[in-house]
Design a protein around this motif. Sequence first.
Motif, PDB file in Angstrom:
ATOM      1  N   UNK A 213      42.223  24.891  42.631  1.00 18.21           N
ATOM      2  CA  UNK A 213      42.187  25.663  43.869  1.00 18.21           C
ATOM      3  C   UNK A 213      42.921  26.985  43.810  1.00 18.21           C
ATOM      4  N   UNK A 214      43.185  27.500  42.603  1.00 19.79           N
ATOM      5  CA  UNK A 214      43.852  28.788  42.472  1.00 19.79           C
ATOM      6  C   UNK A 214      42.823  29.892  42.242  1.00 19.79           C
ATOM      7  N   UNK A 215      43.102  31.069  42.773  1.00 16.12           N
ATOM      8  CA  UNK A 215      42.172  32.181  42.683  1.00 16.12           C
ATOM      9  C   UNK A 215      42.364  32.958  41.382  1.00 16.12           C
ATOM     10  N   UNK A 216      41.254  33.325  40.769  1.00  8.92           N
ATOM     11  CA  UNK A 216      41.277  34.115  39.538  1.00  8.92           C
ATOM     12  C   UNK A 216      41.480  35.586  39.909  1.00  8.92           C
ATOM     13  N   UNK A 217      42.397  36.254  39.218  1.00  8.02           N
ATOM     14  CA  UNK A 217      42.712  37.654  39.524  1.00  8.02           C
ATOM     15  C   UNK A 217      42.006  38.586  38.546  1.00  8.02           C
ATOM     16  N   UNK A 218      41.663  39.781  39.031  1.00  9.23           N
ATOM     17  CA  UNK A 218      40.980  40.768  38.195  1.00  9.23           C
ATOM     18  C   UNK A 218      41.988  41.683  37.513  1.00  9.23           C
ATOM     19  N   UNK A 219      41.509  42.813  36.976  1.00  7.30           N
ATOM     20  CA  UNK A 219      42.386  43.736  36.253  1.00  7.30           C
ATOM     21  C   UNK A 219      43.367  44.447  37.170  1.00  7.30           C
ATOM     22  N   UNK A 220      43.107  44.399  38.479  1.00  8.31           N
ATOM     23  CA  UNK A 220      44.015  44.999  39.457  1.00  8.31           C
ATOM     24  C   UNK A 220      44.947  43.960  40.080  1.00  8.31           C
ATOM     25  N   UNK A 221      44.892  42.734  39.524  1.00 14.20           N
ATOM     26  CA  UNK A 221      45.700  41.605  40.011  1.00 14.20           C
ATOM     27  C   UNK A 221      45.348  41.262  41.461  1.00 14.20           C
ATOM     28  N   UNK A 222      44.070  41.392  41.785  1.00  7.93           N
ATOM     29  CA  UNK A 222      43.554  41.027  43.104  1.00  7.93           C
ATOM     30  C   UNK A 222      42.565  39.884  42.932  1.00  7.93           C
ATOM     31  N   UNK A 223      42.430  39.001  43.934  1.00  8.43           N
ATOM     32  CA  UNK A 223      41.466  37.893  43.835  1.00  8.43           C
ATOM     33  C   UNK A 223      40.061  38.405  43.557  1.00  8.43           C
ATOM     34  N   UNK A 224      39.388  37.769  42.631  1.00  8.63           N
ATOM     35  CA  UNK A 224      38.064  38.211  42.205  1.00  8.63           C
ATOM     36  C   UNK A 224      37.005  37.601  43.109  1.00  8.63           C
ATOM     37  N   UNK A 225      36.285  38.441  43.813  1.00  5.13           N
ATOM     38  CA  UNK A 225      35.240  37.978  44.712  1.00  5.13           C
ATOM     39  C   UNK A 225      34.056  37.453  43.905  1.00  5.13           C
ATOM     40  N   UNK A 226      33.348  36.484  44.483  1.00  2.00           N
ATOM     41  CA  UNK A 226      32.221  35.849  43.800  1.00  2.00           C
ATOM     42  C   UNK A 226      31.026  35.748  44.737  1.00  2.00           C
TER      43      UNK A 226
ATOM     44  N   UNK B 231      24.142  53.564  38.359  1.00  5.16           N
ATOM     45  CA  UNK B 231      25.378  53.237  39.077  1.00  5.16           C
ATOM     46  C   UNK B 231      26.546  54.025  38.502  1.00  5.16           C
ATOM     47  N   UNK B 232      27.328  54.606  39.365  1.00  3.69           N
ATOM     48  CA  UNK B 232      28.479  55.394  38.921  1.00  3.69           C
ATOM     49  C   UNK B 232      29.515  54.506  38.267  1.00  3.69           C
ATOM     50  N   UNK B 233      30.002  54.910  37.101  1.00  6.37           N
ATOM     51  CA  UNK B 233      31.011  54.130  36.391  1.00  6.37           C
ATOM     52  C   UNK B 233      32.330  54.155  37.160  1.00  6.37           C
ATOM     53  N   UNK B 234      32.907  52.979  37.302  1.00  5.73           N
ATOM     54  CA  UNK B 234      34.166  52.854  38.018  1.00  5.73           C
ATOM     55  C   UNK B 234      35.084  51.946  37.216  1.00  5.73           C
ATOM     56  N   UNK B 235      36.129  52.526  36.649  1.00 10.79           N
ATOM     57  CA  UNK B 235      37.036  51.739  35.824  1.00 10.79           C
ATOM     58  C   UNK B 235      37.778  50.685  36.632  1.00 10.79           C
ATOM     59  N   UNK B 236      37.909  50.888  37.929  1.00 15.31           N
ATOM     60  CA  UNK B 236      38.631  49.941  38.769  1.00 15.31           C
ATOM     61  C   UNK B 236      37.722  48.892  39.396  1.00 15.31           C
ATOM     62  N   UNK B 237      36.473  48.844  38.984  1.00 15.36           N
ATOM     63  CA  UNK B 237      35.562  47.845  39.524  1.00 15.36           C
ATOM     64  C   UNK B 237      36.034  46.454  39.098  1.00 15.36           C
ATOM     65  N   UNK B 238      36.153  45.510  40.005  1.00 18.06           N
ATOM     66  CA  UNK B 238      36.673  44.177  39.664  1.00 18.06           C
ATOM     67  C   UNK B 238      35.870  43.511  38.549  1.00 18.06           C
TER      68      UNK B 238
END
Length: 262
Positions: A131-144, A169-176
């Motif tokens: 039940x723990x949320x997986x974090x992305x490269x920004x240390x934010x919960x990864x939406x699914x 699609x525009x490249x976004x380095x901060x995209x989850x």
Amino acid sequence: MNQSFYVGALGAGSCSSKISVIANNLANINNNGFKPKTAVFSNLIRYNLNDTPDAETKLHSGAGMKVQRTYTSFDPAGMTQTGSPFDYAIAEPNAFFMVQDPATGAVSYTRNGHFYRAEREDGFYLMTDSGKMVLDQNRSPLRAEVEDVERLLAEMSGGDDAEEEYENEEEDENRPRISLYTFANPSRLISVGDNEFVPGDTGAEPLLLENPVMTPGALENSGTDMAKEMTKLIECQRAFTYALRMVTTSDEIEGTINTLRG
């Protein structure tokens, strides 16, 4: 003579601790991403001889051995294909998924990439079995959400369809995205159960891997080697028997001496 009792009893206790480590490795032989531990022994009399006579150490005198620490190797193991879109197998050493407890906010790290899509109040998120949320490269919960899952799968596959679909699609380095973290000194990680680890030092900062190596639709097998663990178990059982025999022999000698005194 009292020293022989001490050395024998200490040896038996240390062997018992090692057997517990081996038992834990065998119990987790089917757990995905599990990393076996190895008990490291310290020779007590050698510890004292390697220091100066006037040194203040934790061990001022004695002989025998003790379990100094347990060592965990975070090398990758074999993989099993599952075909699940939410499974990820890590293919490089000292790399971990960052997960967070939604109730307490505590962050931990795991190599078990068996995730699932769970619904919360504000949408769907990628979560672990506990039940723990997986974090992305920004240390934010990864939406699914559905579109998020499709994009993640397309990015991981790297096929022509993915390039055509997202060429405009525009490249976004901060995209989850699914991310991996590493540590400069992974030996300082402490196991907290459920195949998860936390840094043992408050100053140990996780480092984001820029180009993580992982395989989607697969899971990393347990690193426990049945043959090696059973060999270690036999060796430890024999050492335990010899240590107890030393105690028994010392007791017999003490009894004989006491009889002669009488």
